[in-house]
Design an enzyme around this catalytic site. Structure first.
Site, PDB file in Angstrom:
ATOM      1  CB  CYS A  28     -12.053 -18.236  43.519  1.00 13.12           C
ATOM      2  SG  CYS A  28     -13.951 -17.600  43.760  1.00 13.12           S
ATOM      3  CG  ASP A  30     -15.538 -19.726  41.553  1.00 13.71           C
ATOM      4  OD1 ASP A  30     -14.981 -19.930  40.739  1.00 13.71           O
ATOM      5  OD2 ASP A  30     -15.653 -20.449  42.689  1.00 13.71           O
ATOM      6  CB  CYS A  51     -14.806 -25.015  41.791  1.00 12.42           C
ATOM      7  SG  CYS A  51     -15.503 -24.023  43.510  1.00 12.42           S
ATOM      8  CB  CYS A  63     -17.848 -21.923  47.229  1.00 11.63           C
ATOM      9  SG  CYS A  63     -16.236 -22.436  46.450  1.00 11.63           S
TER      10      CYS A  63
END
Length: 331
Positions: free
Chosen positions: A54, A56, A81, A131
């Site tokens: 992603c 991140d 995010c 996450c």
């Protein structure tokens, strides 16, 4: 370092209030300097981790009291995010006050549970569980740096489902113990595949080395092969009674050989479109060997390995299961 973390519309309903609060007002975002570490007489650890799936990334700061190995302060920076920010903020809070060996046991599930408003409602939608996995991974990176080891030192097994931290060994064991026949049953027993679903089959948001559909197929094949071997062994035992293979009648030997071939050899040959048949069994009176004459069928007929690799494999299986005196001769 934070991206725009605005979420609009009904999507908010999929996030707990705790997550929303930490998205907008993280308590532990920031950095710790060497000067602060010296002032507090602690060791500064700075660890980074990025998620390729992603984009991140998170940086974790620890102040560790080396006399007790206790994390006395933790902060983070996040490029990601809003869920990544909330997860990292929660992760930093969970670390404080724990010894390093305790902190490394914090899993992504612990992080997600800590962000719930109530125990029975997930804090984030399934596709956002990765996450909290990133938060778990950066803890490993920090602990590894402090202890001077590789992060993989903290992994006992291959992890198939990162979201639920379920290993390959656990999945295979559960399939075998409970005779599971579907991915849905695997998920019900282990939680693997219950969240982002990337580990269920190819095509998810993140590419995996192992997928539940393949593990289920391969494990079921192993179970069937093991069952066939047990059945063959039982048949051989029933045929032989108190006799060894060498003392059986030719008819008994033929049945015993066929049982082993059906269980362990024919499936192997069938994978390449081949087969075989037993033509005769004779004992060589000169050297005491029991000669088993075979003929290859299908794709195995005329194959070069029929007189080398394949032949040696067939002979080895029969010798191991029946008698070391067996010799296989193709015609």
């Amino acid at each position: 370092m934070a991206k725009n973390n605005l979420i609009s519309g009904s999507i908010w309903d999929e996030y707990s209030q705790k997550v929303q609060d930490r998205m907008n007002n993280p308590l532990y975002m920031g950095e710790i300097t060497e000067e602060e570490a010296k002032a507090k007489g602690a060791k500064l650890i700075v660890a980074d981790f990025g998620a390729e799936s992603c984009g991140d990334a998170v940086r974790l700061y620890w102040l560790v009291d080396e006399a007790t190995d206790t994390i006395i302060e933790a902060k983070f920076k996040s490029f990601g995010c809003g869920t990544a920010i909330a997860s990292s903020d929660t992760m930093a809070e969970l670390c404080i006050g724990k010894k390093v060996d305790e902190a490394v046991k914090i899993t992504n599930l612990d992080v997600e549970r800590a962000m719930r408003d109530n125990p029975d409602t997930p804090a984030v939608p399934p596709q956002k569980m990765h996450c909290s996995v990133m938060a778990y991974d950066v803890i490993k990176a920090a602990a590894a740096q402090y202890k001077g080891v590789d992060p993989e030192h903290f992994e006992d097994e291959i992890i198939v489902c990162e979201c639920a931290r379920v290993s390959l060994g656990t999945i295979k064991e559960v399939i075998k113990l409970n005779d599971l026949k579907s991915v849905e049953e695997i998920t019900a027993y282990t939680k693997a595949g219950a969240f982002c679903k990337s580990c269920v089959k190819p095509g998810g948001h993140e590419e995996k080395e192992y997928y539940l559909v393949d593990i289920l197929r391969d494990t079921r094949a192993e179970m069937e092969a093991d069952a066939a071997k047990e059945q063959a062994a039982a048949r051989v035992a029933a045929l032989s009674g108190e006799q060894g293979f060498d003392e059986m009648s030719v008819v008994g030997q033929l049945k015993a050989v066929e049982a082993v071939i059906d269980a362990e050899i024919r499936p192997m040959l069938a994978m390449d479109g081949g087969n075989m048949e037993i033509l005769d069994i004779k004992k060589d009176e000169k050297d005491g060997k029991i000669d088993i004459y075979i003929r290859y069928l299908g794709a195995c007929s005329g194959c070069a390995s029929g007189s080398t690799g394949t032949l040696y494999a067939i002979e080895a299986v029969l010798q191991e299961n029946l008698s070391p005196n067996i010799r296989v001769l193709p015609l």
